[in-house]
Design a protein around this motif. Sequence first.
Motif, mmCIF file in Angstrom:
data_model
loop_
_atom_site.group_PDB
_atom_site.id
_atom_site.type_symbol
_atom_site.label_atom_id
_atom_site.label_comp_id
_atom_site.label_asym_id
_atom_site.label_seq_id
_atom_site.Cartn_x
_atom_site.Cartn_y
_atom_site.Cartn_z
ATOM 1 N N THR A 44 -28.822 -5.345 -12.094
ATOM 2 C CA THR A 44 -27.961 -3.927 -12.239
ATOM 3 C C THR A 44 -29.022 -2.781 -11.893
ATOM 4 N N TYR A 54 -22.110 11.623 -10.579
ATOM 5 C CA TYR A 54 -20.974 10.532 -10.557
ATOM 6 C C TYR A 54 -19.785 10.900 -10.606
ATOM 7 N N HIS A 218 -22.112 6.865 -2.912
ATOM 8 C CA HIS A 218 -22.281 6.696 -4.631
ATOM 9 C C HIS A 218 -23.818 7.204 -4.658
ATOM 10 N N THR A 220 -26.273 6.751 -6.377
ATOM 11 C CA THR A 220 -27.613 6.062 -6.746
ATOM 12 C C THR A 220 -27.719 4.410 -6.393
ATOM 13 N N SER A 221 -26.888 4.074 -5.290
ATOM 14 C CA SER A 221 -26.496 2.708 -5.167
ATOM 15 C C SER A 221 -27.939 2.104 -4.166
ATOM 16 N N PHE A 246 -23.135 -2.632 -13.802
ATOM 17 C CA PHE A 246 -22.656 -1.217 -13.225
ATOM 18 C C PHE A 246 -22.474 -1.479 -11.717
ATOM 19 N N GLY A 248 -20.920 -0.212 -9.402
ATOM 20 C CA GLY A 248 -20.953 0.823 -8.193
ATOM 21 C C GLY A 248 -20.201 0.510 -6.940
ATOM 22 N N GLU A 267 -17.110 -1.732 -13.314
ATOM 23 C CA GLU A 267 -17.244 -0.425 -12.786
ATOM 24 C C GLU A 267 -16.030 0.452 -13.333
ATOM 25 N N ASP A 269 -15.243 3.449 -12.506
ATOM 26 C CA ASP A 269 -14.858 4.415 -11.681
ATOM 27 C C ASP A 269 -13.800 3.890 -10.712
ATOM 28 N N TYR A 272 -15.114 4.080 -6.763
ATOM 29 C CA TYR A 272 -16.195 3.445 -6.435
ATOM 30 C C TYR A 272 -15.857 1.908 -6.436
#
Length: 290
Positions: A44, A54, A218, A220-221, A246, A248, A267, A269, A272
Motif C-alpha cells: 500500500t 484527493y 488519482h 498519487t497512484s 488504500f 485507490g 477505498e 472514495d 476511485y
Amino acid sequence: MIGVAEGEKGAPGPGGLAVNTIHTMDCIQGMQRLAAGSVDVIVTSPPYNIGKDYNSYNDQQPREDYLDWMGLVAAGAARVLADGGSFFLNVGGKPRDPWIPFDVVQQFRPHFELQNVIHWVKSIAIGKEDVGSYENIAGDIAVGHYQPVNSARYLSQCHEHIFHFTKKGDVTLDKLGIGVPYQDKSNIGRWKAAERDLRDRGNTWFIPYRTIRSSRPHPTSFPEKLPEMCIRLHGCRPGTLVMDPFMGIGSTALAAITLGVDYIGFEIDPAYREIAETRIAEARGQEQRD
C-alpha cells in the motif's frame, strides 16, 4: 492462507468480507472485520499528508493527528498479517518536508520489524564514464519520470521509500522472483549461489511511470509494477491473499490478477473505486481473450 478458488469475485473471505473485491469503507474499520493472521501480503501507499487533492480525504492534517492515524493503520495491519507475511509500505515526502517517510515508519516500529528498506527509483541519470564498458550503452543515460522542482534550495525527488515490514524479521523471500541477469556471465557457476543467469536485484528498484498524456484520475497512484514486484519478492503461492488498505484506483488489485493471487482492498472514495473496478474488468476481459 484463506483464498478463493479460480479468483472467484465476491466470495466470502476472512471475517466474512468478500475477497477479490474493493470495499468502500475506512480501512481501519475494514481490517477490524478481517480474521487475525488472514492476510499474506500487504502492499500500500497511504496519503503522505502533503496537500494532495484527493476527492474524499483532507491531505493536510496536523502532523500529530496524521501520525496517530498511521499508528492505528499499523496496529490494524499487524493484527491481520500472517506470522510469515510481508507488509510493503510505500511512503514519500516532498522537498521541503523530507521527514515524512521517517516519521511514518516510526509509527510502525512498535508493531513490526523493519526487514528491508527498498528504494523506488523513478528517474535516474548515469554518465557513460560511470557505467563502464557495456556494448549496449553508448553514451550518458537519463531515464524515467523526472519532475523538476521550482526551487534553488531543493533537489528534484527522484525516488521514494518502500519499507518492508514483517512480524519477526525472519521471512524468507523469493529474491530471484524479481532477479536480474548477470552482466558478467563468468559469475555463473563461479559463485556458489550463481547456479543460473539470475541474481538478487537488491534494494534499488527502477520503476518509471508510464508516459502521461492526460491528467491522472488519482493524484498519487503507483505503477502496477511496484505491487507486482513486492508480491513476487514475498513469493506467490496457491491461496495467497494480498491486501491494500488504500486501494485507490486499483493498482495492487491489478498486480494480484496478473500474478493469479487473491486480493482484498479498502477505498473510501466511490469514484476511485469505480475507476478501479473498470480497470479490473478490463484486465479480466484481457485475460479471457488471451
